[in-house]
Design an enzyme around this catalytic site. Structure first.
Site, PDB file in Angstrom:
ATOM      1  N   ASP A   1       0.851  -1.192   0.000  1.00  0.00           N
ATOM      2  CA  ASP A   1       0.000   0.000   0.000  1.00  0.00           C
ATOM      3  C   ASP A   1       0.888   1.244   0.000  1.00  0.00           C
ATOM      4  O   ASP A   1       1.695   1.431   0.902  1.00  0.00           O
ATOM      5  CB  ASP A   1      -0.879  -0.027   1.264  1.00  0.00           C
ATOM      6  CG  ASP A   1      -1.901   1.096   1.276  1.00  0.00           C
ATOM      7  OD1 ASP A   1      -2.144   1.696   0.213  1.00  0.00           O
ATOM      8  OD2 ASP A   1      -2.438   1.362   2.363  1.00  0.00           O
TER       9      ASP A   1
ATOM     10  N   ASP B   1      -2.989   2.215  -6.056  1.00  0.00           N
ATOM     11  CA  ASP B   1      -1.792   2.221  -5.207  1.00  0.00           C
ATOM     12  C   ASP B   1      -1.751   1.071  -4.214  1.00  0.00           C
ATOM     13  O   ASP B   1      -1.003   1.109  -3.253  1.00  0.00           O
ATOM     14  CB  ASP B   1      -1.700   3.548  -4.456  1.00  0.00           C
ATOM     15  CG  ASP B   1      -2.641   3.603  -3.266  1.00  0.00           C
ATOM     16  OD1 ASP B   1      -3.822   3.263  -3.436  1.00  0.00           O
ATOM     17  OD2 ASP B   1      -2.182   3.957  -2.170  1.00  0.00           O
ATOM     18  N   GLU B   2      -2.553   0.061  -4.440  1.00  0.00           N
ATOM     19  CA  GLU B   2      -2.676  -0.989  -3.434  1.00  0.00           C
ATOM     20  C   GLU B   2      -2.872  -2.328  -4.127  1.00  0.00           C
ATOM     21  O   GLU B   2      -3.664  -2.429  -5.064  1.00  0.00           O
ATOM     22  CB  GLU B   2      -3.938  -0.666  -2.635  1.00  0.00           C
ATOM     23  CG  GLU B   2      -3.924  -1.011  -1.196  1.00  0.00           C
ATOM     24  CD  GLU B   2      -5.293  -0.711  -0.588  1.00  0.00           C
ATOM     25  OE1 GLU B   2      -5.829  -1.595   0.056  1.00  0.00           O
ATOM     26  OE2 GLU B   2      -5.805   0.404  -0.787  1.00  0.00           O
TER      27      GLU B   2
HETATM   28 MG    MG Z   1      -2.441   3.853  -0.010  1.00  0.00          MG
END
Ligand code: MG
Length: 355
Positions: A8, A103-104
């Site tokens: 993350d 983003d993960e």
């Molecule tokens: Mg994040």
């Protein structure tokens, strides 16, 4: 036992903006619409968080809490290209990757041979690569099951990682607040607390049936999660483009009738069987036949069509064989192309959410 890493990025959008604009360093920064509009913030950095600024907060409220807050507009094209780069980094370690957002992502590194298979070291290396290549930081959670990897990635954030080894899964859950479970939002958590359920151990102590009676599907999911059960696979999104079946013959075959019979009696039925799973929500886009001749010369003939059709397969086989000018065949294959997914709905990770 699986090895799952949840990666993350830290305050992703806003970290990218600070990276690209030195004026923002050491300032409270958020990405979002301007304060005189009705828009909300998509994210803010850790300095802004100290003032009580949060993502999804209206910009006007955020400005009241933090008058020096600098709000910059987002640049989705930049975030998307970074996300593509992240994906390329992940692919050096595994191809079992499930992105949850730009983003993960979950990575299943069970079969990764790097660092003697140490998921802890693999996660460190991924974070190092992200920092060196993108000048951004990420946090990681490492666990044998999915949801715990996600819980863990939050524990040493930002720029840190946390490992829950298999032998510590149950003790970790015992003391874990149920609010940590992805999908248990504020409202759900309050409801659970009202029933005396606050930590993992509380759920483990109640009867499964009682839990199901009270909370239905959520009850089942909670019960499983608190037993350390989460068998959900990593859902890779690489979309399969075709399904095929092929055979290499023990002896090369030049008899066209024989080849035709083999195609209809063996290959097509097998293809139908194998493609069943995909055709529940996708359609056939084309039919194809592949032939490899005894000199290893190979040819493929395809035709756009949306159903299995024996006569089309016949024609394709004839055309493919024609290209070999009578050479014997060592391999014969049939395939279908898979069209767009009919059901394009996003799978929601937050299956527990009911508030
Ligand atoms: Mg994040």
């Amino acid at each position: 036992m699986r090895k799952i890493i949840h990666i993350d990025m830290d305050a992703f959008y806003v970290s990218v903006e600070i990276r690209d604009n030195p004026r923002l360093i050491n300032q409270p920064v958020a990405v979002g619409g301007q304060p005189n509009t009705r828009s909300v913030l998509s994210t803010c950095n850790y300095i802004a968080r100290e003032f009580g600024v949060r993502s999804a907060m209206p910009a006007s409220v955020a400005m009241r809490k933090c008058p020096n807050l600098i709000i910059v507009p987002g640049r989705m094209d930049v975030y998307k290209s970074i996300s593509t780069h992240l994906r390329q980094i992940f692919e050096r370690y595994t191809d079992i990757i499930e992105p949850l957002s730009l983003d993960e992502a979950y990575l299943d590194v069970t079969h990764c041979k790097l660092f003697n298979g140490s998921a802890t070291l693999i996660a460190e290396d991924i974070r190092l690569a992200i920092f060196e290549e993108l000048n951004l930081t990420a946090s990681a959670g490492i666990a044998p099951i999915k949801y715990l990897a996600k819980v863990a990635s939050d524990l040493n954030k930002p720029n840190g990682q946390y490992v829950i080894p298999p032998q510590k899964v149950l003790s970790f859950i015992t003391d874990m607040s149920l609010s940590k479970i992805p999908g248990v939002g504020k409202v759900t958590f309050e409801k659970l607390k009202a029933c005396g359920l606050e930590f993992g151990q509380d759920v483990r102590q109640v009867d499964k049936k009682e839990l199901i009676n009270k909370f239905g599907k959520l009850g089942i999911s909670l019960w499983q999660k608190c037993q350390g059960i989460d068998n959900r696979e990593i859902k890779t999104t690489r979309v399969r483009k075709s399904v095929g079946v092929e055979r290499t013959f023990a002896d090369d075959i030049s008899d066209i009738e024989k080849l035709n019979l083999f195609m209809h009696e063996k290959l097509i039925p097998e293809l139908k069987k194998r493609s069943k799973g995909y055709l529940s929500d996708r359609e056939i886009s084309k039919l194809g036949v592949k032939v490899k001749f005894k000199d290893f010369h190979q040819t493929t003939k395809e035709f756009k069509h949306h159903n299995f059709d024996d006569s089309i397969f016949n024609t394709l086989l004839d055309q493919a064989l024609c290209r070999g000018q009578g050479k014997a065949v060592r391999l014969l294959g049939v395939h279908i192309g898979l069209g767009e997914e009919a059901n394009n709905q996003t799978q929601f990770e937050f299956e527990l959410e009911f508030d």
